[in-house]
Design an enzyme around this catalytic site. Structure first.
Site, PDB file in Angstrom:
ATOM      1  NE  ARG A 121     -17.350   4.819 -53.515  1.00  0.00           N
ATOM      2  CZ  ARG A 121     -17.135   4.012 -54.551  1.00  0.00           C
ATOM      3  NH1 ARG A 121     -17.748   2.856 -54.616  1.00  0.00           N
ATOM      4  NH2 ARG A 121     -16.324   4.392 -55.507  1.00  0.00           N
ATOM      5  CE  LYS A 143     -15.908  15.042 -33.455  1.00  0.00           C
ATOM      6  NZ  LYS A 143     -15.011  15.882 -32.633  1.00  0.00           N
ATOM      7  CD  GLU A 185     -12.889  13.527 -22.375  1.00  0.00           C
ATOM      8  OE1 GLU A 185     -13.755  14.400 -22.574  1.00  0.00           O
ATOM      9  OE2 GLU A 185     -11.742  13.589 -22.854  1.00  0.00           O
ATOM     10  CE  LYS A 227     -19.468  12.418 -27.937  1.00  0.00           C
ATOM     11  NZ  LYS A 227     -18.158  11.887 -28.250  1.00  0.00           N
ATOM     12  CD  GLU A 237     -16.541  19.152 -33.174  1.00  0.00           C
ATOM     13  OE1 GLU A 237     -16.459  17.911 -33.157  1.00  0.00           O
ATOM     14  OE2 GLU A 237     -15.657  19.897 -32.780  1.00  0.00           O
ATOM     15  NE  ARG A 241     -19.796  15.411 -31.890  1.00  0.00           N
ATOM     16  CZ  ARG A 241     -19.873  14.274 -32.560  1.00  0.00           C
ATOM     17  NH1 ARG A 241     -20.719  14.157 -33.550  1.00  0.00           N
ATOM     18  NH2 ARG A 241     -19.106  13.257 -32.253  1.00  0.00           N
ATOM     19  CG  ASN A 245     -13.884  20.464 -28.323  1.00  0.00           C
ATOM     20  OD1 ASN A 245     -13.517  19.300 -28.190  1.00  0.00           O
ATOM     21  ND2 ASN A 245     -14.163  20.998 -29.493  1.00  0.00           N
ATOM     22  CG  HIS A 248     -11.089  18.861 -24.754  1.00  0.00           C
ATOM     23  ND1 HIS A 248     -11.950  18.655 -23.707  1.00  0.00           N
ATOM     24  CD2 HIS A 248     -10.810  17.630 -25.245  1.00  0.00           C
ATOM     25  CE1 HIS A 248     -12.191  17.350 -23.591  1.00  0.00           C
ATOM     26  NE2 HIS A 248     -11.504  16.701 -24.512  1.00  0.00           N
ATOM     27  CG  HIS A 252      -6.554  19.880 -27.436  1.00  0.00           C
ATOM     28  ND1 HIS A 252      -7.676  20.349 -28.081  1.00  0.00           N
ATOM     29  CD2 HIS A 252      -6.762  18.556 -27.246  1.00  0.00           C
ATOM     30  CE1 HIS A 252      -8.520  19.340 -28.267  1.00  0.00           C
ATOM     31  NE2 HIS A 252      -7.986  18.251 -27.772  1.00  0.00           N
ATOM     32  CG  HIS A 264      -7.416  13.329 -24.052  1.00  0.00           C
ATOM     33  ND1 HIS A 264      -7.173  14.491 -24.742  1.00  0.00           N
ATOM     34  CD2 HIS A 264      -8.769  13.245 -23.925  1.00  0.00           C
ATOM     35  CE1 HIS A 264      -8.329  15.075 -25.035  1.00  0.00           C
ATOM     36  NE2 HIS A 264      -9.310  14.336 -24.547  1.00  0.00           N
TER      37      HIS A 264
HETATM   38  N1  LIG Z   1     -14.210   9.284 -31.567  1.00  0.00           N
HETATM   39  C1  LIG Z   1     -14.336  10.115 -30.568  1.00  0.00           C
HETATM   40  O1  LIG Z   1     -15.294  10.876 -30.474  1.00  0.00           O
HETATM   41  C2  LIG Z   1     -13.285  10.080 -29.479  1.00  0.00           C
HETATM   42  C3  LIG Z   1     -13.542  10.672 -28.245  1.00  0.00           C
HETATM   43  C4  LIG Z   1     -12.576  10.561 -27.250  1.00  0.00           C
HETATM   44  C5  LIG Z   1     -11.399   9.866 -27.491  1.00  0.00           C
HETATM   45  N2  LIG Z   1     -11.184   9.314 -28.716  1.00  0.00           N
HETATM   46  C6  LIG Z   1      -9.956   8.557 -29.001  1.00  0.00           C
HETATM   47  O2  LIG Z   1      -9.908   7.448 -28.118  1.00  0.00           O
HETATM   48  C7  LIG Z   1      -8.553   7.079 -27.895  1.00  0.00           C
HETATM   49  C8  LIG Z   1      -8.352   6.865 -26.426  1.00  0.00           C
HETATM   50  O3  LIG Z   1      -9.210   5.855 -25.991  1.00  0.00           O
HETATM   51  P1  LIG Z   1      -8.947   5.066 -24.629  1.00  0.00           P
HETATM   52  O4  LIG Z   1      -8.689   6.053 -23.562  1.00  0.00           O
HETATM   53  O5  LIG Z   1     -10.031   4.075 -24.477  1.00  0.00           O
HETATM   54  O6  LIG Z   1      -7.529   4.365 -24.878  1.00  0.00           O
HETATM   55  P2  LIG Z   1      -7.181   2.915 -25.462  1.00  0.00           P
HETATM   56  O7  LIG Z   1      -8.106   2.495 -26.492  1.00  0.00           O
HETATM   57  O8  LIG Z   1      -5.732   2.960 -25.800  1.00  0.00           O
HETATM   58  O9  LIG Z   1      -7.372   1.978 -24.197  1.00  0.00           O
HETATM   59  C9  LIG Z   1      -6.554   2.168 -23.064  1.00  0.00           C
HETATM   60  C10 LIG Z   1      -5.899   0.870 -22.609  1.00  0.00           C
HETATM   61  O10 LIG Z   1      -6.866   0.152 -21.860  1.00  0.00           O
HETATM   62  C11 LIG Z   1      -6.959  -1.187 -22.329  1.00  0.00           C
HETATM   63  N3  LIG Z   1      -8.331  -1.616 -22.095  1.00  0.00           N
HETATM   64  C12 LIG Z   1      -9.453  -1.111 -22.658  1.00  0.00           C
HETATM   65  N4  LIG Z   1     -10.526  -1.684 -22.123  1.00  0.00           N
HETATM   66  C13 LIG Z   1     -10.096  -2.577 -21.217  1.00  0.00           C
HETATM   67  C14 LIG Z   1     -10.728  -3.476 -20.324  1.00  0.00           C
HETATM   68  N5  LIG Z   1     -12.059  -3.530 -20.212  1.00  0.00           N
HETATM   69  N6  LIG Z   1      -9.968  -4.267 -19.549  1.00  0.00           N
HETATM   70  C15 LIG Z   1      -8.603  -4.197 -19.615  1.00  0.00           C
HETATM   71  N7  LIG Z   1      -7.949  -3.359 -20.405  1.00  0.00           N
HETATM   72  C16 LIG Z   1      -8.675  -2.559 -21.200  1.00  0.00           C
HETATM   73  C17 LIG Z   1      -6.556  -1.099 -23.775  1.00  0.00           C
HETATM   74  O11 LIG Z   1      -6.109  -2.342 -24.234  1.00  0.00           O
HETATM   75  C18 LIG Z   1      -5.473  -0.051 -23.739  1.00  0.00           C
HETATM   76  O12 LIG Z   1      -4.243  -0.630 -23.373  1.00  0.00           O
HETATM   77  C19 LIG Z   1      -7.703   8.169 -28.499  1.00  0.00           C
HETATM   78  O13 LIG Z   1      -7.160   7.723 -29.705  1.00  0.00           O
HETATM   79  C20 LIG Z   1      -8.686   9.305 -28.758  1.00  0.00           C
HETATM   80  O14 LIG Z   1      -8.322  10.105 -29.851  1.00  0.00           O
HETATM   81  C21 LIG Z   1     -12.106   9.401 -29.705  1.00  0.00           C
HETATM   82 ZN   LIG Z   2     -11.431  14.572 -24.695  1.00  0.00          ZN
END
Ligand SMILES: NC(=O)c1ccc[n+]([C@@H]2O[C@H](COP(=O)([O-])OP(=O)(O)OC[C@H]3O[C@@H](n4cnc5c(N)ncnc54)[C@H](O)[C@@H]3O)[C@@H](O)[C@H]2O)c1
Ligand SMILES: [Zn+2]
Length: 371
Positions: A121, A143, A185, A227, A237, A241, A245, A248, A252, A264
């Site tokens: 939990r 999130k 973003e 943010k 949200e 918030r 989007n 988006h 999307h 994305h």
């Molecule tokens: N929680 C939220 O509010 C929120 C907001 C936006 C996106 N997301 C989520 O985030 C995810 C996408 O995140 P992302 O774009 O970071 O992708 P990711 O986590 O897949 O990272 C992208 C790639 O970059 C590499 N990488 C990351 N940092 C690095 C560094 N410093 N040096 C070398 N390589 C590095 C990773 O290993 C990976 O291969 C999605 O699942 C999305 O749904 C969540």
């Molecule tokens: Zn986004």
């Protein structure tokens, strides 16, 4: 050290942005969560790059620490991988005081945060975001989620970290395409909330792309501030918030139309250009303002158009939860730095815009490409 406070009453926390801060993680984590034990969740390549360094710092600060490294990739953000990690926590005899540290991009942050939110939990949780998306977006706001075969992020929670340690220096090893995708973003935050920051980007984007550490630190800090400001006013949200989007709704639909074989950020970039076009057609902004948005997205080397069959875009837009009774909800700009949420746009109007915008095929405009 740059500090951004996320003000959420009992769930408030600090985001610290500083080149090299990963080396101070030991003392800072100890101060924030008073844990004797920690588990670092990361992926294999980031473990090689930074994991051992962070673990060594924690141990030096007297925190007993284990690293759980998994393969990289969005497909790891699933219940099966969460279940594998729960099993590891059992083997490590993790108790409720053990801190979970997530070292990685959004995938690791969302998955590790989900583990922290659900195991026993809730365990104390610290984010160490390493991608531009994670530093400017996913590590802020609490999130956490894993994907379901039916859709992204369907299984999740709002669960705030105790601390976020953001080291802009690690962006130097981030693949170029990931940096560019993250910029979508970043630009979005300027468009929706801060004209001054947008102007800063117009002036300094080239230095950012050359990985100038001072500029990267300023950009990341400003983003966290924007943010955090939005999240503090609407943690769960329920209203405001939603402005995050921006871009988006089209974004999307584009991702879905390309069967998620596009980044994305690239889909959001095209979505923001489309939403700017829509705002101008509704006479909310003039052409000069629209051009500023398009030019900045273009300079960030992001795509401006996506050529998709009108029918396909329509199918996916209609699928989007923002549509009801033939009325579409769109986040639209009234000027750079301010947006409005418009609920009552008729589907016929959107359809017309889609026809004009998505069929634009011009060699001069960078198009979305599937990866
Ligand atoms: N929680 C939220 O509010 C929120 C907001 C936006 C996106 N997301 C989520 O985030 C995810 C996408 O995140 P992302 O774009 O970071 O992708 P990711 O986590 O897949 O990272 C992208 C790639 O970059 C590499 N990488 C990351 N940092 C690095 C560094 N410093 N040096 C070398 N390589 C590095 C990773 O290993 C990976 O291969 C999605 O699942 C999305 O749904 C969540
Ligand atoms: Zn986004």
């Amino acid at each position: 050290m740059n500090e951004v406070k996320v003000n959420l009453k009992d769930n408030s926390y600090r985001i610290l942005v500083e080149p090299g801060i990963l080396d101070q993680a030991g003392a800072l984590v100890k101060e924030a969560v008073a844990a004797k034990n920690a588990v670092i969740i990361t992926n294999n390549s980031l473990n090689r790059l930074y994991g051992q360094r962070v673990a060594a710092g924690l141990k030096k600060a007297g925190i007993n620490c284990h690293v759980l490294a998994i393969p990289a990739g969005e497909k790891e953000k699933c219940l099966a991988r969460a279940s594998y990690l729960y099993d590891k926590l059992v083997k490590l005899r993790v108790d409720r005081k053990t801190a979970i540290l997530t070292l990685g991009g959004g995938v690791i942050g969302d998955l590790g945060g989900f583990i922290a939110a659900t195991w026993m939990r809730g365990l104390p949780f610290v984010q160490l975001p390493t991608s531009l998306v994670a530093q400017c977006d996913s590590s802020i706001g609490g999130k956490v989620a894993v994907n379901h075969s039916h859709g992204k992020n369907l299984i999740g929670a709002f669960y705030q970290p105790k601390l976020v340690l953001t080291d802009p220096e690690v962006l130097k090893t981030l693949p170029k395409a990931e940096l560019t995708a993250g910029l979508a973003e970043v630009i979005k935050h300027g468009i929706i909330a801060d004209e001054r920051f947008f102007r800063y980007l117009e002036k300094n984007l080239d230095s950012f792309l050359r990985l100038d550490l001072e500029v990267m630190t300023k950009v990341v800090t400003a983003n966290c501030r924007i943010k955090a400001g939005v999240v503090a006013r609407d943690e769960k949200e329920l209203g405001l918030r939603a402005i995050l989007n921006y871009g988006h709704t089209f974004g999307h639909a584009i991702e879905a139309a390309f069967q998620y074989r596009v980044r994305h950020g690239e889909a959001v970039a095209v979505g923001m250009v489309g939403a700017a076009y829509l705002a101008r057609r509704r006479k909310l902004i003039d052409e000069a303002e629209q051009n500023r948005i398009v030019n900045l997205i273009d300079r960030a080397q992001l795509p401006l158009v996506a050529v998709i069959a009108r029918k396909l875009i329509k199918k996916h837009l209609l699928y989007d939860k923002k549509i009801s009774d033939n009325q579409v909800c769109f986040i639209l700009i009234v000027k750079i730095g301010a947006v409005t949420i418009e609920n009552g746009i008729s589907w016929d109007f959107i359809d017309k815009i889609v026809g004009e915008f998505f069929l634009k095929r011009s060699p001069a405009l960078r198009q979305i490409s599937s990866n």
